[in-house]
Motif scaffolding. Structure first.
Motif, mmCIF file in Angstrom:
data_model
loop_
_atom_site.group_PDB
_atom_site.id
_atom_site.type_symbol
_atom_site.label_atom_id
_atom_site.label_comp_id
_atom_site.label_asym_id
_atom_site.label_seq_id
_atom_site.Cartn_x
_atom_site.Cartn_y
_atom_site.Cartn_z
ATOM 1 N N ILE A 216 -49.180 -34.381 -28.574
ATOM 2 C CA ILE A 216 -49.443 -35.479 -29.142
ATOM 3 C C ILE A 216 -48.147 -35.584 -30.314
ATOM 4 C CG2 ILE A 216 -50.443 -37.089 -30.730
ATOM 5 C CD1 ILE A 216 -53.132 -35.765 -29.522
ATOM 6 N N THR A 217 -47.139 -36.635 -29.877
ATOM 7 C CA THR A 217 -46.203 -36.639 -30.938
ATOM 8 C C THR A 217 -46.614 -37.317 -32.117
ATOM 9 O OG1 THR A 217 -44.785 -37.558 -28.739
ATOM 10 C CG2 THR A 217 -43.994 -38.188 -31.190
ATOM 11 N N CYS A 218 -46.096 -36.492 -33.207
ATOM 12 C CA CYS A 218 -46.891 -36.768 -34.444
ATOM 13 C C CYS A 218 -45.609 -36.926 -35.397
ATOM 14 C CB CYS A 218 -47.768 -35.484 -34.991
ATOM 15 S SG CYS A 218 -48.473 -35.609 -36.335
ATOM 16 N N GLY A 219 -45.280 -35.928 -36.210
ATOM 17 C CA GLY A 219 -44.356 -36.151 -37.204
ATOM 18 C C GLY A 219 -44.232 -34.811 -38.159
ATOM 19 N N VAL A 220 -43.790 -34.840 -39.370
ATOM 20 C CA VAL A 220 -43.475 -33.735 -40.019
ATOM 21 C C VAL A 220 -44.286 -33.735 -41.341
ATOM 22 C CG1 VAL A 220 -41.187 -33.183 -39.049
ATOM 23 C CG2 VAL A 220 -41.302 -34.580 -41.255
#
Length: 333
Positions: A216-220
């Motif tokens: 799942i593309t998420c973030g930081v």
């Protein structure tokens, strides 16, 4: 009203030692071509007069600013703060200052900041650059001397953490606990450290055909983790591997808010072992990255360049250590 004592100058040292101003300058700047006896006379005179060179004057003589720049993608991330701490302390002990610039995860801003800060400093440390390989190679050619952190390149010395090995170790830990369906919350797709994590997942699933990992593309950051908690819940996964500890904390908080038990219902693992990781509830399984050591080693590489070391660029990878804590447990039946 008493007058402040007169500042001792290089001219006073020259008179005391009976030599020219240029000779004093060469001796005090480490020039080895000066006659040893004369050099000793100059040093003795400087010590007797308690002479200390003006940092500005010394910089002008040497053609240096005694400052290096560090460009980071996000100063709010504790990992980069730790790298900066290690680098600035090591540089400070060598008499150097550190100028810090934050690119805010912008590739265009990253290149512009690197080039701008290089004009004002003696060298640049690029911390986890986000630009692609071609842009990085072109940028490095304009920045020399330059050191790269957490990115492999043949064009400059590089220092970083072995993210792939440590991420693989976390995968093996979860596999040993019986988890066969997992979610990987990925970070910035331009990040080399994210690519290392993706490579670890790909290699692991290829070697374990009974394992499925949903990316799942998420973030930081924390908000990114909290934002995808709903997707995690409906994925059917029994374990979550977050890109970093901030993402792990965000998803853990949102899951617990919605009544999901950790690790009884789902296990969560982070990465980096930031200072807060051992104080979450439950405490967070993660990988402890030697971030301060990475910063210190980056300075050592830069110091070698500044001193004229003609050695070929080298790459050094430091191995993180996995810390097993309460947020991971056996897969639910």
């Amino acid at each position: 009203m008493s007058r402040s004592p007169k500042r001792v100058t290089i001219a006073d040292v020259a008179v005391k030692a009976g030599v020219s101003l240029s000779t004093v300058s060469r001796v005090l700047n480490g020039n080895i071509t000066v006659d040893p006896a004369m050099a000793e006379r100059v040093r003795a005179a400087a010590a007797e007069l308690q002479y200390s060179a003006s940092p500005l004057a010394r910089s002008l003589v040497l053609g240096r600013t005694q400052t290096v720049a560090v460009v980071v993608p996000d100063l709010g991330n504790p990992t980069f703060q730790e790298i900066l701490r290690g680098l600035s302390r090591a540089a400070g002990s060598a008499g150097y200052h550190v100028l810090v610039a934050d690119s805010a995860e912008s590739v265009d801003e990253e290149r512009a900041l690197a080039l701008t800060t290089r004009r004002r400093t003696d060298g640049v440390v690029l911390c986890a650059p986000r630009m692609d390989d071609d842009a990085l190679a072109a940028t490095l050619a304009e920045l020399s001397p330059v050191v790269v952190v957490n990115r492999d390149t043949a064009d400059a010395p590089a220092v970083g953490a072995d993210y792939r090995s440590a991420f693989t170790e976390i995968l093996e830990h979860l596999y040993g606990l019986g988890h066969r369906r997992l979610v990987f919350l990925s970070g910035n797709p331009r990040s080399a450290s994210n690519a290392a994590r993706v490579a670890a997942v790909s290699a692991f699933t290829a070697a374990h055909v009974d394992v499925a990992v949903v990316e799942i593309t998420c973030g930081v950051d924390v908000d990114s983790g909290a934002r995808v908690a709903g997707e995690v819940r409906i994925s059917g996964a029994t374990a979550v591997l977050a890109y970093n500890d901030l993402v792990a904390m965000g998803v853990m908080g949102a899951l617990r808010r919605d009544g999901v038990r950790i690790p009884e219902d789902i296990s969560v693992a982070g990465f980096d072992d930031i200072p807060y990781a051992k104080w979450t509830s439950p405490t967070l399984t993660t990988a402890s990255v030697p971030t301060e050591a990475v910063g210190a080693r980056a300075w050592e590489a830069m110091r070698g360049l500044l001193s004229g070391d003609g050695a070929a660029p080298t790459t050094e990878w430091l191995r993180p250590v996995v810390a097993l804590r309460e947020s991971t447990g056996p897969a639910p039946a």
